[in-house]
Design a protein around this motif. Structure first.
Motif, PDB file in Angstrom:
ATOM      1  N   ALA A  67       0.855  -1.192   0.000  1.00 22.17           N
ATOM      2  CA  ALA A  67       0.000   0.000   0.000  1.00 22.17           C
ATOM      3  C   ALA A  67       0.889   1.238   0.000  1.00 22.17           C
ATOM      4  CB  ALA A  67      -0.918  -0.003   1.217  1.00 22.17           C
ATOM      5  N   TRP A  68       0.302   2.399  -0.278  1.00 19.52           N
ATOM      6  CA  TRP A  68       1.034   3.667  -0.264  1.00 19.52           C
ATOM      7  C   TRP A  68       1.195   4.138   1.179  1.00 19.52           C
ATOM      8  CZ3 TRP A  68       3.670   4.595  -4.356  1.00 19.52           C
ATOM      9  CH2 TRP A  68       3.189   4.293  -5.629  1.00 19.52           C
ATOM     10  N   GLU A  69       2.063   3.459   1.884  1.00 18.07           N
ATOM     11  CA  GLU A  69       2.296   3.679   3.316  1.00 18.07           C
ATOM     12  C   GLU A  69       3.732   4.157   3.522  1.00 18.07           C
ATOM     13  OE1 GLU A  69       2.560   0.947   7.387  1.00 18.07           O
ATOM     14  OE2 GLU A  69       1.693   0.105   5.547  1.00 18.07           O
ATOM     15  N   ILE A  70       3.896   5.268   4.232  1.00 21.21           N
ATOM     16  CA  ILE A  70       5.219   5.875   4.377  1.00 21.21           C
ATOM     17  C   ILE A  70       5.540   6.146   5.843  1.00 21.21           C
ATOM     18  CG2 ILE A  70       5.177   6.919   2.087  1.00 21.21           C
ATOM     19  CD1 ILE A  70       4.415   9.573   3.432  1.00 21.21           C
ATOM     20  N   PRO A  71       6.834   6.257   6.184  1.00 18.51           N
ATOM     21  CA  PRO A  71       7.211   6.543   7.574  1.00 18.51           C
ATOM     22  C   PRO A  71       6.869   7.973   7.965  1.00 18.51           C
ATOM     23  CG  PRO A  71       9.151   6.529   6.169  1.00 18.51           C
ATOM     24  CD  PRO A  71       8.017   6.053   5.321  1.00 18.51           C
ATOM     25  N   VAL A  72       6.529   8.148   9.233  1.00 19.71           N
ATOM     26  CA  VAL A  72       6.249   9.458   9.814  1.00 19.71           C
ATOM     27  C   VAL A  72       7.205   9.649  10.987  1.00 19.71           C
ATOM     28  CG1 VAL A  72       4.546  10.862  11.042  1.00 19.71           C
ATOM     29  CG2 VAL A  72       3.839   9.445   9.103  1.00 19.71           C
ATOM     30  N   ASP A  73       7.859  10.813  11.039  1.00 17.96           N
ATOM     31  CA  ASP A  73       8.799  11.080  12.128  1.00 17.96           C
ATOM     32  C   ASP A  73       8.057  11.403  13.422  1.00 17.96           C
ATOM     33  OD1 ASP A  73      10.762  10.826  10.167  1.00 17.96           O
ATOM     34  OD2 ASP A  73      10.831  12.993   9.805  1.00 17.96           O
ATOM     35  N   ASP A  74       7.187  12.413  13.356  1.00 18.41           N
ATOM     36  CA  ASP A  74       6.433  12.847  14.526  1.00 18.41           C
ATOM     37  C   ASP A  74       5.182  13.590  14.075  1.00 18.41           C
ATOM     38  OD1 ASP A  74       7.784  12.141  17.089  1.00 18.41           O
ATOM     39  OD2 ASP A  74       9.472  13.183  16.148  1.00 18.41           O
ATOM     40  N   VAL A  75       4.281  13.821  15.047  1.00 20.14           N
ATOM     41  CA  VAL A  75       3.040  14.549  14.790  1.00 20.14           C
ATOM     42  C   VAL A  75       2.909  15.643  15.846  1.00 20.14           C
ATOM     43  CG1 VAL A  75       0.543  14.382  14.479  1.00 20.14           C
ATOM     44  CG2 VAL A  75       2.000  12.412  13.920  1.00 20.14           C
ATOM     45  N   TYR A  76       2.525  16.837  15.424  1.00 14.19           N
ATOM     46  CA  TYR A  76       2.399  17.989  16.322  1.00 14.19           C
ATOM     47  C   TYR A  76       0.999  18.589  16.205  1.00 14.19           C
ATOM     48  CZ  TYR A  76       7.529  17.827  16.233  1.00 14.19           C
ATOM     49  OH  TYR A  76       8.835  17.437  16.324  1.00 14.19           O
ATOM     50  N   PHE A  77       0.516  19.093  17.338  1.00 11.15           N
ATOM     51  CA  PHE A  77      -0.743  19.837  17.322  1.00 11.15           C
ATOM     52  C   PHE A  77      -0.545  21.140  18.078  1.00 11.15           C
ATOM     53  CE2 PHE A  77      -4.959  20.950  19.074  1.00 11.15           C
ATOM     54  CZ  PHE A  77      -5.617  21.141  17.864  1.00 11.15           C
ATOM     55  N   ASP A  78      -0.772  22.226  17.396  1.00  9.11           N
ATOM     56  CA  ASP A  78      -0.592  23.577  17.947  1.00  9.11           C
ATOM     57  C   ASP A  78       0.773  23.732  18.623  1.00  9.11           C
ATOM     58  OD1 ASP A  78      -3.010  24.399  16.977  1.00  9.11           O
ATOM     59  OD2 ASP A  78      -4.071  24.273  18.879  1.00  9.11           O
ATOM     60  N   GLY A  79       1.794  23.207  17.964  1.00 11.80           N
ATOM     61  CA  GLY A  79       3.165  23.379  18.423  1.00 11.80           C
ATOM     62  C   GLY A  79       3.654  22.359  19.422  1.00 11.80           C
ATOM     63  N   THR A  80       2.789  21.494  19.913  1.00 11.50           N
ATOM     64  CA  THR A  80       3.177  20.472  20.894  1.00 11.50           C
ATOM     65  C   THR A  80       3.280  19.108  20.228  1.00 11.50           C
ATOM     66  OG1 THR A  80       2.082  21.662  22.692  1.00 11.50           O
ATOM     67  CG2 THR A  80       2.531  19.322  23.046  1.00 11.50           C
ATOM     68  N   LYS A  81       4.405  18.435  20.431  1.00 10.12           N
ATOM     69  CA  LYS A  81       4.561  17.109  19.854  1.00 10.12           C
ATOM     70  C   LYS A  81       3.648  16.126  20.566  1.00 10.12           C
ATOM     71  CE  LYS A  81       8.390  14.605  20.368  1.00 10.12           C
ATOM     72  NZ  LYS A  81       9.787  14.146  20.130  1.00 10.12           N
ATOM     73  N   LEU A  82       2.854  15.404  19.791  1.00 10.05           N
ATOM     74  CA  LEU A  82       1.947  14.418  20.365  1.00 10.05           C
ATOM     75  C   LEU A  82       2.711  13.149  20.721  1.00 10.05           C
ATOM     76  CD1 LEU A  82      -1.093  14.845  17.932  1.00 10.05           C
ATOM     77  CD2 LEU A  82      -0.819  15.796  20.230  1.00 10.05           C
ATOM     78  N   PRO A  83       2.339  12.498  21.803  1.00  8.65           N
ATOM     79  CA  PRO A  83       3.038  11.264  22.195  1.00  8.65           C
ATOM     80  C   PRO A  83       2.722  10.131  21.231  1.00  8.65           C
ATOM     81  CG  PRO A  83       1.118  11.589  23.578  1.00  8.65           C
ATOM     82  CD  PRO A  83       1.233  12.828  22.737  1.00  8.65           C
ATOM     83  N   ARG A  84       3.582   9.144  21.212  1.00 10.09           N
ATOM     84  CA  ARG A  84       3.296   7.932  20.446  1.00 10.09           C
ATOM     85  C   ARG A  84       2.180   7.159  21.138  1.00 10.09           C
ATOM     86  NH1 ARG A  84       7.533   6.875  16.785  1.00 10.09           N
ATOM     87  NH2 ARG A  84       8.297   8.953  16.204  1.00 10.09           N
ATOM     88  N   SER A  85       1.436   6.459  20.352  1.00 13.48           N
ATOM     89  CA  SER A  85       0.332   5.672  20.905  1.00 13.48           C
ATOM     90  C   SER A  85       0.858   4.571  21.813  1.00 13.48           C
ATOM     91  CB  SER A  85      -0.492   5.059  19.771  1.00 13.48           C
ATOM     92  OG  SER A  85      -1.479   4.191  20.276  1.00 13.48           O
ATOM     93  N   SER A  86       0.163   4.363  22.922  1.00 15.89           N
ATOM     94  CA  SER A  86       0.502   3.264  23.827  1.00 15.89           C
ATOM     95  C   SER A  86      -0.312   2.015  23.512  1.00 15.89           C
ATOM     96  CB  SER A  86       0.236   3.688  25.278  1.00 15.89           C
ATOM     97  OG  SER A  86      -1.141   3.984  25.476  1.00 15.89           O
TER      98      SER A  86
END
Length: 593
Positions: A353-372
């Motif tokens: 599938a067209w699936e690619i790596p993601v480094d990080d995700v941010y919302f309003d300037g704050t880095k969101l944690p990785r899913s537990s």
């Protein structure tokens, strides 16, 4: 009135030809400029077996847009020209046929008449949603001549749907055009299995969350489309039986037995005759480059944005390869239920599938944690899916993003990919929550399934149209049989203007001052590429400026009766859908066999 967007549905015995030297991160540098003779108008070109004569073909066509919920293109299939939803999250082409009868009489789009249809006596069954929804599309598999953006293939396989309860016609489309890899194609799977075995393919292959569909281990392409994804299955027309709930070991035996009779060479050589449309063009070596590029326009809130375009075989001629950030497409090794490599190239890992790596995700300037919720050993990745009207992410991460928002307050959801930040335009991050109020909006984001090692796809984010309206996205197939030589990859170029937040505030303010809902409109799929109005410094052509249509603040049609009627219907119990079922999307599901 713009409310929460609900989508209804939403690699050759010969290596794919590239015309230049390759790198792991981009289109070849000496191919950065537009290819000689590149065509961006749908000029009719008949494809023949003389690949040397036609090995540098390109094409482009404009995009239709139904309220930013679905995007479509015109295809010619047999004697009819009809719009189909463009979907990078699936791999098959299917169209509604005249055999669909009264069930398909609600729309105005031309149906496929079957007069030139060549049936294979196989049938595709496509089930959408989860076990509670019962949304389906089914019909015979066959072949006909198909043309897209002037590129023509004879004897192209697809499904002619004769029974469905989907609402694709209400989004001004008559089918789905999948742009994914052949390994994820129902039609290719069915035809290939039939050609490779004297016995009929596995019968009535119907899957559920508890009873995954099983076929050849070598194929790995029929996916378990469980909640909230799409169940895609296939069967012979005469079959009525189905797999009972059975042990994993018995299903694995079926896979091993089927795999023993197949080879990678047979799989990849079949792409020249029975692969989906674009991969077949690649397999035949007919394109200038084995790729396509997508830009999506904006038809809600602040109408305009990028010019909606599908370019095939090259980048748009105003865009330079060096301006894109290129990242590899995830491959799935046999340990993750991927296709086994050939003996003579044991380190090959194939994408599905067209699936690619993601480094990080941010919302309003704050880095969101990785899913537990998922294993820390699963690297963060995202499906890039034009058939998804939302952005979907891990439930525990998405829960940290407020769903109810002020329409006039811009928010920044940003994905770091390949070391570069790709923001979602704040105008695309929200939708008006209800007619008559431009104060209340909802985020165009929802939870998706948790990836599990060994249980299917490993992406935890699905980046749909809100993200894709903010970028130019180039999808490069590479070499299907030897991805180590020319790997599949995706190139991204951010197109969010520096004043996007100010434009959101201005659009909301204007609607509020006039007592109207936020503007919205629809674009029918054009027969060619519209003239370019203007091109900013990044080279991505802009859509023409338009005022669009406004609701009257009371749920009125605002001049777009059909569009707003469908959107009003979407409002019913939309939050119960989000909580209980999730939004239906066309795309690659969580699991595969």
């Amino acid at each position: 009135m713009l409310s929460l967007q609900l989508c209804f549905f939403l690699a050759l015995i010969l290596p794919a030809k590239t015309l230049c030297d390759v790198t792991n991160s981009a289109i070849p540098s000496n191919c950065a400029k537009r290819t000689a003779g590149g065509i961006h108008l749908p000029l009719l070109r008949q494809i023949t077996s003389n690949t040397a004569k036609n090995a540098s073909q390109t094409g482009a066509i404009g995009m239709g847009d139904f309220l930013d919920v679905t995007y479509n293109v015109l295809i010619e299939i047999g004697p009819v020209s009809t719009p189909v939803v463009l979907d990078t999250g699936s791999s098959d082409l299917w169209v509604l046929s005249t055999a669909c009868g009264a069930v398909c009489s609600s729309g105005k789009e031309p149906l496929y008449p079957l007069s030139t249809f060549h049936s294979t006596n196989l049938e595709a069954q496509l089930l959408y949603g989860d076990s509670m929804t019962g949304t389906h599309a089914s019909g015979p598999i066959g072949f006909d001549t198909i043309s897209l953006a002037g590129l023509v293939l004879e004897n192209q396989y697809f499904a002619a749907i004769n029974d469905t309860n989907t609402a694709v016609l209400e989004t001004q489309s008559a089918g789905i055009f999948g742009l994914g890899f052949p390994l994820n194609s129902i039609v290719w799977n069915q035809v290939f299995l039939t050609q490779q075995s004297p016995a009929p393919p596995a019968k009535a292959l119907r899957s559920t969350e508890d009873t995954p569909f099983s076929v050849a281990n070598a194929l790995r392409n029929l996916v378990i489309k469980f909640f909230p994804k799409t169940h895609l299955n296939a069967s012979t027309p005469s079959s009525t039986s189905s797999f009972p709930p059975s042990s994993q070991s018995s299903r694995a035996n079926i896979k091993r037995q089927a795999a023993s009779s197949m080879s990678n060479s047979a799989i990849f050589s079949s792409y020249t005759t029975i692969a989906p449309f674009l991969p077949r063009l690649v397999a035949l070596g007919l394109l200038a480059l084995p790729m396509f590029t997508v830009t999506l326009q904006r038809d809600t809130i602040d109408i305009g944005g990028n010019q909606g375009t599908l370019s095939i075989g090259e980048l748009p001629h105003t865009v330079q390869n060096a301006s894109l950030t290129w990242v590899p497409v995830r491959g799935y090794p046999p340990s993750q239920s991927g296709l086994a490599p050939p003996v003579d190239s044991p380190n090959e890992v194939y994408p599905i599938a067209w699936e690619i790596p993601v480094d990080d995700v941010y919302f309003d300037g704050t880095k969101l944690p990785r899913s537990s919720l998922s294993s820390p050993s699963i690297s963060l990745s995202a499906l890039i899916d034009t058939g998804n009207s939302l952005i979907r992410g891990p439930a525990d991460v998405v829960s940290q993003i407020p769903m109810h928002l002020s329409c006039s307050t811009p928010h920044a959801l940003v994905f770091q990919i390949g070391g570069k930040l790709f923001p979602v335009d704040p105008r695309d991050f929200i939708s008006q929550a209800r007619s008559g109020s431009v104060d209340d909006c909802v985020a165009n984001i929802a939870a998706t399934d948790t990836p599990i090692l060994g249980k299917g796809y490993l992406y935890s984010w699905s980046l749909g149209d809100p993200f894709l309206k903010s970028v130019l996205a180039a999808f490069y197939y590479g070499d299907f049989a030897r991805p180590s030589l020319d790997p599949a990859r995706i190139g991204l170029l951010s197109t969010v203007p520096s004043d996007a937040a100010a434009k959101l505030v201005a659009s909301v303010g204007a609607a509020k001052a006039n007592g109207m809902d936020l503007p919205e409109t629809t674009d029918p799929a054009p027969p060619s590429l519209p003239p370019t109005q203007s091109t900013p410094a990044n080279g991505v052509p802009l859509a023409p400026a338009r005022s669009g249509e406004h609701g009257d603040g009371t749920g009125g049609t605002g001049g777009e009766g059909q569009a707003n009627g469908v959107r009003n219907a979407m409002r019913v119990n939309v939050w119960s859908v989000l909580i209980g079922l999730g939004l239906w999307v066309v795309g690659v599901g969580r699991g595969f066999v």
